[in-house]
Design a protein around this motif. Sequence first.
Motif, PDB file in Angstrom:
ATOM      1  N   ILE A   1       0.849  -1.194   0.000  1.00  0.00           N
ATOM      2  CA  ILE A   1       0.000   0.000   0.000  1.00  0.00           C
ATOM      3  C   ILE A   1       0.879   1.236   0.000  1.00  0.00           C
ATOM      4  N   GLY A   2       0.613   2.127  -0.928  1.00  0.00           N
ATOM      5  CA  GLY A   2       1.408   3.346  -1.061  1.00  0.00           C
ATOM      6  C   GLY A   2       1.104   4.361   0.032  1.00  0.00           C
ATOM      7  N   ASP A   3       1.941   5.405   0.094  1.00  0.00           N
ATOM      8  CA  ASP A   3       1.774   6.450   1.101  1.00  0.00           C
ATOM      9  C   ASP A   3       0.426   7.155   0.986  1.00  0.00           C
ATOM     10  N   ASP A   4      -0.127   7.208  -0.223  1.00  0.00           N
ATOM     11  CA  ASP A   4      -1.398   7.909  -0.433  1.00  0.00           C
ATOM     12  C   ASP A   4      -2.603   7.025  -0.119  1.00  0.00           C
ATOM     13  N   PHE A   5      -2.367   5.760   0.181  1.00  0.00           N
ATOM     14  CA  PHE A   5      -3.414   4.800   0.512  1.00  0.00           C
ATOM     15  C   PHE A   5      -4.500   4.823  -0.556  1.00  0.00           C
ATOM     16  N   GLY A   6      -4.070   4.599  -1.800  1.00  0.00           N
ATOM     17  CA  GLY A   6      -4.928   4.719  -2.969  1.00  0.00           C
ATOM     18  C   GLY A   6      -6.210   3.909  -2.952  1.00  0.00           C
ATOM     19  N   GLU A   7      -6.239   2.784  -2.300  1.00  0.00           N
ATOM     20  CA  GLU A   7      -7.432   1.939  -2.253  1.00  0.00           C
ATOM     21  C   GLU A   7      -8.110   2.012  -0.895  1.00  0.00           C
ATOM     22  N   LEU A   8      -8.085   3.185  -0.295  1.00  0.00           N
ATOM     23  CA  LEU A   8      -8.605   3.347   1.063  1.00  0.00           C
ATOM     24  C   LEU A   8     -10.059   2.923   1.182  1.00  0.00           C
ATOM     25  N   ASP A   9     -10.910   3.355   0.271  1.00  0.00           N
ATOM     26  CA  ASP A   9     -12.331   3.013   0.378  1.00  0.00           C
ATOM     27  C   ASP A   9     -12.570   1.508   0.283  1.00  0.00           C
ATOM     28  N   ALA A  10     -11.785   0.825  -0.513  1.00  0.00           N
ATOM     29  CA  ALA A  10     -11.922  -0.632  -0.607  1.00  0.00           C
ATOM     30  C   ALA A  10     -11.537  -1.290   0.714  1.00  0.00           C
ATOM     31  N   TRP A  11     -10.467  -0.809   1.346  1.00  0.00           N
ATOM     32  CA  TRP A  11     -10.061  -1.355   2.642  1.00  0.00           C
ATOM     33  C   TRP A  11     -11.086  -1.022   3.720  1.00  0.00           C
ATOM     34  N   ILE A  12     -11.679   0.146   3.657  1.00  0.00           N
ATOM     35  CA  ILE A  12     -12.717   0.509   4.630  1.00  0.00           C
ATOM     36  C   ILE A  12     -13.915  -0.419   4.471  1.00  0.00           C
ATOM     37  N   ARG A  13     -14.324  -0.676   3.248  1.00  0.00           N
ATOM     38  CA  ARG A  13     -15.441  -1.601   3.032  1.00  0.00           C
ATOM     39  C   ARG A  13     -15.124  -2.977   3.605  1.00  0.00           C
ATOM     40  N   ARG A  14     -13.886  -3.403   3.471  1.00  0.00           N
ATOM     41  CA  ARG A  14     -13.491  -4.686   4.078  1.00  0.00           C
ATOM     42  C   ARG A  14     -13.634  -4.625   5.598  1.00  0.00           C
ATOM     43  N   GLY A  15     -13.223  -3.506   6.166  1.00  0.00           N
ATOM     44  CA  GLY A  15     -13.299  -3.358   7.615  1.00  0.00           C
ATOM     45  C   GLY A  15     -14.723  -3.280   8.149  1.00  0.00           C
ATOM     46  N   GLU A  16     -15.648  -2.901   7.292  1.00  0.00           N
ATOM     47  CA  GLU A  16     -17.054  -2.829   7.701  1.00  0.00           C
ATOM     48  C   GLU A  16     -17.725  -4.198   7.702  1.00  0.00           C
ATOM     49  N   GLN A  17     -17.161  -5.131   6.980  1.00  0.00           N
ATOM     50  CA  GLN A  17     -17.734  -6.474   6.903  1.00  0.00           C
ATOM     51  C   GLN A  17     -17.118  -7.344   7.989  1.00  0.00           C
ATOM     52  N   GLU A  18     -17.971  -7.938   8.771  1.00  0.00           N
ATOM     53  CA  GLU A  18     -17.488  -8.731   9.905  1.00  0.00           C
ATOM     54  C   GLU A  18     -16.506  -9.823   9.482  1.00  0.00           C
ATOM     55  N   ALA A  19     -16.749 -10.450   8.343  1.00  0.00           N
ATOM     56  CA  ALA A  19     -15.892 -11.553   7.897  1.00  0.00           C
ATOM     57  C   ALA A  19     -14.478 -11.100   7.549  1.00  0.00           C
ATOM     58  N   GLU A  20     -14.306  -9.845   7.152  1.00  0.00           N
ATOM     59  CA  GLU A  20     -12.988  -9.351   6.751  1.00  0.00           C
ATOM     60  C   GLU A  20     -12.426  -8.295   7.703  1.00  0.00           C
ATOM     61  N   ARG A  21     -13.148  -8.007   8.765  1.00  0.00           N
ATOM     62  CA  ARG A  21     -12.778  -6.906   9.655  1.00  0.00           C
ATOM     63  C   ARG A  21     -11.392  -7.091  10.275  1.00  0.00           C
ATOM     64  N   THR A  22     -11.116  -8.254  10.797  1.00  0.00           N
ATOM     65  CA  THR A  22      -9.830  -8.485  11.462  1.00  0.00           C
ATOM     66  C   THR A  22      -8.677  -8.290  10.484  1.00  0.00           C
ATOM     67  N   PHE A  23      -8.837  -8.810   9.285  1.00  0.00           N
ATOM     68  CA  PHE A  23      -7.793  -8.663   8.266  1.00  0.00           C
ATOM     69  C   PHE A  23      -7.574  -7.192   7.934  1.00  0.00           C
ATOM     70  N   ALA A  24      -8.651  -6.444   7.751  1.00  0.00           N
ATOM     71  CA  ALA A  24      -8.527  -5.013   7.437  1.00  0.00           C
ATOM     72  C   ALA A  24      -7.881  -4.254   8.596  1.00  0.00           C
TER      73      ALA A  24
ATOM     74  N   LEU B   1     -15.502   1.654  13.033  1.00  0.00           N
ATOM     75  CA  LEU B   1     -14.226   1.175  12.511  1.00  0.00           C
ATOM     76  C   LEU B   1     -13.078   2.049  13.021  1.00  0.00           C
ATOM     77  N   ALA B   2     -13.303   3.356  13.095  1.00  0.00           N
ATOM     78  CA  ALA B   2     -12.276   4.247  13.657  1.00  0.00           C
ATOM     79  C   ALA B   2     -11.995   3.871  15.110  1.00  0.00           C
ATOM     80  N   GLY B   3     -13.040   3.599  15.871  1.00  0.00           N
ATOM     81  CA  GLY B   3     -12.859   3.172  17.255  1.00  0.00           C
ATOM     82  C   GLY B   3     -12.156   1.837  17.357  1.00  0.00           C
ATOM     83  N   ARG B   4     -12.487   0.933  16.477  1.00  0.00           N
ATOM     84  CA  ARG B   4     -11.827  -0.383  16.484  1.00  0.00           C
ATOM     85  C   ARG B   4     -10.339  -0.254  16.172  1.00  0.00           C
TER      86      ARG B   4
END
Length: 125
Positions: free
Chosen positions: A21-44, A77-80
């Motif tokens: 992941i680059g300094d600009d975090f280019g795929e941030l929204d995709a990673w956030i969506r992962r973090g919102e899903q319980e199945a992928e939250r820990t990984f995100a 997610l921010a709190g987590r």
Amino acid sequence: MRFLHQSFAEFLSAQSHAKAIGDDFGELDAWIRRGEQEAERTFALFTFARCADRPGHDIGTVVEHLLSSLYPERSMLAGRLMAEGVSVPDNVAIRVIDRLFLLVRNLYDFGDDVNEVFEVLSAMF
């Protein structure tokens, strides 16, 4: 290779992803969506935490992006992230906590379940 605990495999994978992941975090929204899903939250969360440890990655920017949304899942997610020990500037941490308390009050007013928000808050302290 077989892992007895899925979280160990997720941690190792997160290290690899964080390096890509680059300094600009280019795929941030995709990673956030992962973090919102319980199945992928820990990984995100592991990936965000590993990024926070890398020079040039400002995790405060990620948290600010989460707080710019009115979706409750993003505030949680921010709190987590903070509950995982990811360090953010004090003013950002206060905004996260304030947002979570506001979320509790709003959900309670509408009769919604506030237990998940309480779980996030309790994990932070």
